[in-house]
Design an enzyme around this catalytic site. Structure first.
Site, PDB file in Angstrom:
ATOM      1  N   HIS A   1       0.782  -1.073  -0.060  1.00  0.00           N
ATOM      2  CA  HIS A   1      -0.006  -0.001  -0.091  1.00  0.00           C
ATOM      3  C   HIS A   1       0.915   0.914   0.073  1.00  0.00           C
ATOM      4  O   HIS A   1       1.692   1.437   0.685  1.00  0.00           O
ATOM      5  CB  HIS A   1      -0.943  -0.277   1.262  1.00  0.00           C
ATOM      6  N   SER A   2       0.654   2.197  -0.891  1.00  0.00           N
ATOM      7  CA  SER A   2       0.926   3.587  -1.067  1.00  0.00           C
ATOM      8  C   SER A   2       2.518   3.628  -0.935  1.00  0.00           C
ATOM      9  O   SER A   2       3.081   2.891  -2.155  1.00  0.00           O
ATOM     10  CB  SER A   2       0.632   4.313   0.336  1.00  0.00           C
ATOM     11  N   LEU A   3       3.276   4.102  -0.169  1.00  0.00           N
ATOM     12  CA  LEU A   3       4.904   4.084  -0.235  1.00  0.00           C
ATOM     13  C   LEU A   3       5.243   2.796  -0.199  1.00  0.00           C
ATOM     14  O   LEU A   3       6.681   2.496  -0.684  1.00  0.00           O
ATOM     15  CB  LEU A   3       5.384   4.913   0.898  1.00  0.00           C
TER      16      LEU A   3
ATOM     17  N   CYS B   1       4.595   0.433  -1.771  1.00  0.00           N
ATOM     18  CA  CYS B   1       4.516  -0.125  -3.137  1.00  0.00           C
ATOM     19  C   CYS B   1       5.887   0.211  -3.674  1.00  0.00           C
ATOM     20  O   CYS B   1       6.909  -0.604  -4.305  1.00  0.00           O
ATOM     21  CB  CYS B   1       3.445   0.390  -3.928  1.00  0.00           C
TER      22      CYS B   1
ATOM     23  N   LEU C   1      -1.761  -1.275  -4.010  1.00  0.00           N
ATOM     24  CA  LEU C   1      -2.931  -0.309  -3.794  1.00  0.00           C
ATOM     25  C   LEU C   1      -2.420   1.205  -3.441  1.00  0.00           C
ATOM     26  O   LEU C   1      -1.846   1.349  -2.636  1.00  0.00           O
ATOM     27  CB  LEU C   1      -3.522  -1.032  -2.220  1.00  0.00           C
TER      28      LEU C   1
END
Length: 613
Positions: A382-384, A386, A425
């Site tokens: 999720h977010s960073l 990734c 995500l």
């Protein structure tokens, strides 16, 4: 049999009605007489005495998950916990109750090898990650209908009384009932046991009822008591669980491991990723039981908490933070600061090494306990998270020119296991990649299949942090819609409900600050050219595109010419359900992937492609 949360309120749907008051009319009297005949027939086969419960009749529970409700262990786990419990009780009895003089009880591994049960503490503790523990309970007496177990201290007293009331040498006295007067038996009480908030009446060996002392009908009970009338409502109790426990009732072997990686903000709340993983796991399990009840596939989700172990600047940032607006500064320091840490040439390598170390630790810990395991591994980030996972998988080392530290030497070796799928995500990965080179290649190999077989970039259309990946590989895809993730089963996106409540709650939002609302799910392709694709223009990262507007224009020539198509689609967008683009809605959009059934169904069917077939 899989474990399911017990969701029924025992005080709402399982009330036992005993309507025997005189003067209720002919119809009620006839109904009472009829039910009495049925009761006479059923009680004629009642046992004459009570036997101690067998391990198969006893069921153990854990209180876990998002709703914190009692959930049954499978039969295999329950029988093994019960055996350990009885062995422990035997040792305690031999020491006259001095359990502190005994060595710690042996742990029982449960839930398919994911948790340990600690009998002494009555806890269920996660094996692979710290910080998750649930209360466990031994269930013997239950509310009829809902099968919610009574608390263990109450059940223990009720069980002792029950065995004394109906010993083996008992005669027909307690089970017989007068046939001449049905009403007298309906409320005849053989014994009453009182507790602070309720009392329990025994009407027969198989007819035990609980009466609450603090219900809304307390006034009515007081009136009927003064008039000499019997009790009117109670809650029938059942002894022994509805389904006997068997050793054959056990989880399947794990087919797929999914490591769940968090983004920013974990320093402030280290348990957040555990709660998010639990929420996503429950979505997956609910959908699997609903749509694929006969499937033998099993997936397990491991939360990966990488932030708390990192020291980074040694809290220098905290020291230089002014006291003004301290709460806001603290929020930024524990969330958005992670982005600055990762882009820093000093600390980026430490962040990557920290996450890689935790991923490898979890993998080797699991395989050491399951040496013959031949399953697959995927990552859900999720977010960073990734960006960090991507850099670890591809071996990107960043601009740091210093000699590598020991942790970074390890990092050069990459992960110690192959990755089947990488699910991103709400990912800003494409922005990081675009800013790392002045001339991005039209055919950038974003994720070689030798490192990861499938890459999925999943985002909500209002997520302000998420960006598309496909235009980074082929610019023409900026005019091609991302693949719309279909509804998991005709359900409504949970974000629709939440967004409407947010919009309605904020009366200061002007019409220009939100999109006009629509009544039904809308495919992104149906949005008009003025509004629909302004978000996608951001993914161009400043590139000058001669075609002008980034909005899709159905009448224009196809933006992708033959030979330019990607071999696999990368961008997947959630249904545009629920409108509004105010600030609060955007925050919700970025954080609600974990409880979104569309996302869960999509991930499940990509982990096991044969399910839908």
């Amino acid at each position: 049999m899989s474990s399911n949360p017990i969701e029924v309120d025992p005080f709402s749907e399982v009330a036992l009605e005993i309507d025997i008051c005189e003067g209720n009319g002919k119809a009620n009297n006839e109904q009472s007489t009829q039910s009495t005949k049925e009761d006479t027939k059923s009680t004629s086969n009642e046992p004459t005495h009570a036997e101690p419960l067998t391990p198969e009749e006893i069921r153990w529970f854990y209180k876990g998950g998002v709703d914190k409700r009692w959930v049954e262990f499978c039969g295999y786990d329950s029988l093994r916990i019960e055996a350990a419990w009885q062995e422990r009780q035997s040792l305690i009895d031999k020491t006259d109750g001095k359990s502190n003089e005994l060595p710690p009880a042996e742990k029982v591994v449960v839930r398919g090898g994911m948790y340990d049960t600690e009998i002494d503490n009555m806890k269920c503790v996660s094996i692979y990650w710290p910080g998750e523990e649930w209360e466990i309970m031994r269930g013997t007496w239950y509310y009829d209908g809902s099968w919610i177990p009574l608390e263990i201290e109450h059940s223990k007293v009720i069980e002792e009384v029950h065995l004394k009331l109906f010993p083996k040498q008992s005669s027909e006295h307690y089970r017989s009932m007068p046939e001449t007067n049905a009403s007298s038996y309906s409320y005849k009480v053989l014994h009453t046991e009182c507790f602070p908030e309720f009392h329990v009446d025994w009407h027969s060996i198989d007819y035990v009822a609980l009466y609450s002392e603090y219900t809304t009908s307390k006034l009515m009970r007081s009136v009927t008591s003064k008039l000499g009338l019997p009790k009117t409502t109670g809650y029938r109790l059942k002894r022994g669980y509805k389904v006997p426990a068997t050793m054959e009732d056990k989880p399947q072997d794990i087919d797929h491991l999914v490591f769940v990686v968090h983004g920013i903000g974990q320093k402030r709340d280290t348990g957040k990723i555990i709660r998010n993983t639990t929420s996503f796991r429950e979505c997956i399990e609910r959908l699997k039981q609903r749509f694929f009840p006969n499937s033998n596939y099993r997936v397990e989700f491991f939360p990966v908490e990488w932030r708390s172990s990192l020291k980074l600047d040694g809290d220098i940032v905290e020291a230089i933070t002014p006291y003004s607006v301290l709460s806001i500064r603290h929020l930024l320091n524990t969330s958005a600061m992670d982005i600055l840490y990762y882009t820093s040439p000093l600390y980026g390598g430490e962040v990557r090494a920290g996450l890689q170390k935790e991923l490898n630790r979890l993998y080797f810990m699991f395989t050491s306990r399951h040496p013959d395991w031949k399953g697959k591994v995927s990552i859900l980030a999720h977010s960073l998270g990734c960006v960090i996972v991507y850099d670890i998988v591809t071996g990107w080392m960043g601009p740091d020119t210093r000699p590598p530290s020991p942790d970074q030497e390890v990092l050069l070796q990459g992960l110690q296991f192959p990755i089947e799928n990488l699910f991103c995500l709400g990912s800003p990965l494409s922005v990081f990649l675009a800013l790392r080179t002045r001339t991005p290649s039209n055919r950038l190999d974003v994720m070689p299949q030798g490192l990861c077989k499938r890459f999925y970039n999943i985002f909500h259309w209002s997520d302000p942090v998420a960006y598309r990946m496909e235009p980074l590989l082929e610019r023409g895809y900026s005019k091609v819609e991302p693949v719309v993730i279909p509804p998991y089963g005709g359900g409504v996106d949970e974000l629709q409900i939440e967004s409407s409540s947010i919009v309605n709650a904020d009366q200061n939002i002007s019409p220009t600050e939100t999109d006009e609302r629509e009544d039904s799910p809308v495919d992104v392709s149906n949005r008009n050219t003025e509004k629909g694709w302004s978000l996608w223009g951001l993914v161009r990262a400043g590139w000058n595109v001669k075609e002008g507007s980034s909005s899709p224009t159905p009448d224009s020539n196809p933006p992708i010419r033959p030979g330019q198509e990607l071999t696999q689609r990368l961008d997947y967008v959630l249904r545009a359900v629920g409108l509004g683009r105010n600030y609060l809605y955007a925050v919700v959009a970025h954080t609600r992937y974990w409880s979104n059934d569309d996302v869960a169904y999509f991930v499940l069917t990509r982990l096991f492609p044969t399910l839908e077939a």
